[in-house]
Design an enzyme around this catalytic site. Sequence first.
Site, short mmCIF file in Angstrom:
data_model
loop_
_atom_site.label_atom_id
_atom_site.label_comp_id
_atom_site.label_asym_id
_atom_site.label_seq_id
_atom_site.Cartn_x
_atom_site.Cartn_y
_atom_site.Cartn_z
N PHE A 111 0.81 -1.22 0.00
CA PHE A 111 0.00 0.00 0.00
C PHE A 111 0.84 1.27 0.00
O PHE A 111 0.38 2.34 -0.39
CB PHE A 111 -0.96 0.00 1.19
CG PHE A 111 -0.36 0.39 2.52
CD1 PHE A 111 -0.47 1.68 3.00
CD2 PHE A 111 0.30 -0.55 3.29
CE1 PHE A 111 0.07 2.04 4.22
CE2 PHE A 111 0.85 -0.21 4.51
CZ PHE A 111 0.73 1.09 4.99
N LYS A 112 2.10 1.14 0.41
CA LYS A 112 2.97 2.31 0.46
C LYS A 112 3.16 2.96 -0.92
O LYS A 112 3.48 4.15 -1.02
CB LYS A 112 4.34 1.95 1.03
CG LYS A 112 4.32 1.16 2.35
CD LYS A 112 3.83 1.98 3.50
CE LYS A 112 3.74 1.18 4.79
NZ LYS A 112 4.99 0.99 5.49
N ASP A 113 2.95 2.18 -1.98
CA ASP A 113 3.12 2.73 -3.33
C ASP A 113 2.15 3.88 -3.60
O ASP A 113 2.47 4.78 -4.38
CB ASP A 113 2.91 1.64 -4.39
CG ASP A 113 4.06 0.65 -4.45
OD1 ASP A 113 5.22 1.07 -4.28
OD2 ASP A 113 3.81 -0.54 -4.68
N LEU A 116 4.05 6.83 -1.98
CA LEU A 116 5.45 7.06 -2.29
C LEU A 116 5.71 7.24 -3.78
O LEU A 116 6.67 7.91 -4.18
CB LEU A 116 6.31 5.94 -1.70
CG LEU A 116 6.44 6.08 -0.18
CD1 LEU A 116 6.92 4.80 0.47
CD2 LEU A 116 7.38 7.23 0.17
N THR A 144 7.96 0.26 3.42
CA THR A 144 8.23 1.67 3.08
C THR A 144 9.52 1.79 2.29
O THR A 144 9.60 2.57 1.34
CB THR A 144 8.30 2.52 4.36
OG1 THR A 144 7.00 2.64 4.93
CG2 THR A 144 8.81 3.93 4.06
#
Length: 466
Positions: A111-113, A116, A144
């Site tokens: 989900f960090k995509d 980021l 992350t």
Amino acid sequence: MRYISTRGEAPALGFEDVLLTGLATDGGLYVPESLPHFSLEEIRSWRGLPYAELAYKVMYPFVEDAIPADDFRQMLDDTYAVFSHQAVAPLVQLDSNEWVMELFRGPTLAFKDFALQLLGRLLDYVLEKRKQHVVIMGATSGDTGSAAIEGCRRCEHVDIFILHPHQRVSEVQRRQMTTVQGDNIHNIAVKGNFDDCQRMVKESFGNQSFLGGKTQLAAVNSINWARIMAQIVYYFQASLSLGGPDRSMAFSVPTGNFGDIFAGYLAKKMGLPINQLVIATNRNDILHRFMSGNKYEQHQLEHTLSPSMDIMVSSNFERLLFDLHGRDGAAVKTLLENATRGPVSIEDYRWKHARKVFDSDAVDDKATCDTIREIYEQNEYLLDPHTAIGVRAARNCRRDSAVPMITLGTAHPAKFPDAISESGLSVEPQLPAHMADLFEREESYTVLDNNVSEVQGFIARHWKNA
């Protein structure tokens, strides 16, 4: 829009400065001075929008003083074009009124995509405009780091230093970071845990003298407001896909650092009907102990099958405390200083106010594996261990079966083969095609002692203009 610190002593900043600053000079985190609020009619009008256009509607008020509308739209189009599913964040049904939102369709399968990939483009835009160079310093409990490297590796004006706890992330997570080659990319394996890495990052932001005044640090951890901002969008997307805003939604969020679920709290404050937010944790359950019993107390960090949640100091929880204390920065500062010396509680009426929307649960490794196995046997659908914790917590805490319950699917199961094996399943999760050769790629990383001076010395020597 201006941004203020949760400790109340740092100057208010505009979006560009908040993007590059990360941690406030008083040690606090930046939050908007005021939130945009959308009417039900306005939210309803967004039904059917492509994800990037919905992201523009939700986020542009946060950046409009800094970025022209057309430029921001282009950034969002570019950000979500690299996701592998046309819906960007598709929903999968598990049971009657129970769903998983797949947030792992980005390039690093986590989900960090969502944040980021955008953060890299925002940094590139602002740094090019300012003709400025920065050093990105971040800590990761697993996901992350790879998302930050993937999102920022093409940025011309940055060097990237990512700290991860040595031998405490999965092999896939490690290789996703350490196999990306580039003169500006540096992976540091710290002989400690994630909290140690996070502490070093915070200490370094507080005193950047080790850089000799030649550059400054920029944050990719969720202490950076831009990370939180981008995560608000998929709460709106999920709601609109299931009949919102004309019906309320419930969300279960696997969380360690409190950033992802805090984004849901903000979505509610911005006008999205949400009747429940479930904080789903593993054995490192400081958030569950606070939300269930109003006691915030650090215990010894434990290594689990859900390593991205092996966190005891949840940085973004400070942002919620700031709200619960009527945005009184001095009160938050005192509370958190006391928390370093022992257990703390907040006034009962403040805690009860939080409990109106938040529930919580702590799920151990056995229950995690049981959930992975049960969901696969029921649906032939494979959960990663973090999402499994979210599903189990959702079922344990659900207030109203008539309200759709959406668990945020935070990572692809192929990142955690050990947990799948521990669950007793014979199925092997496969990496997608663009990562099929991951175990053949050359790794590059440096192992350092759990010592902030040693880490800072390494960064001072290795950023490209040092």
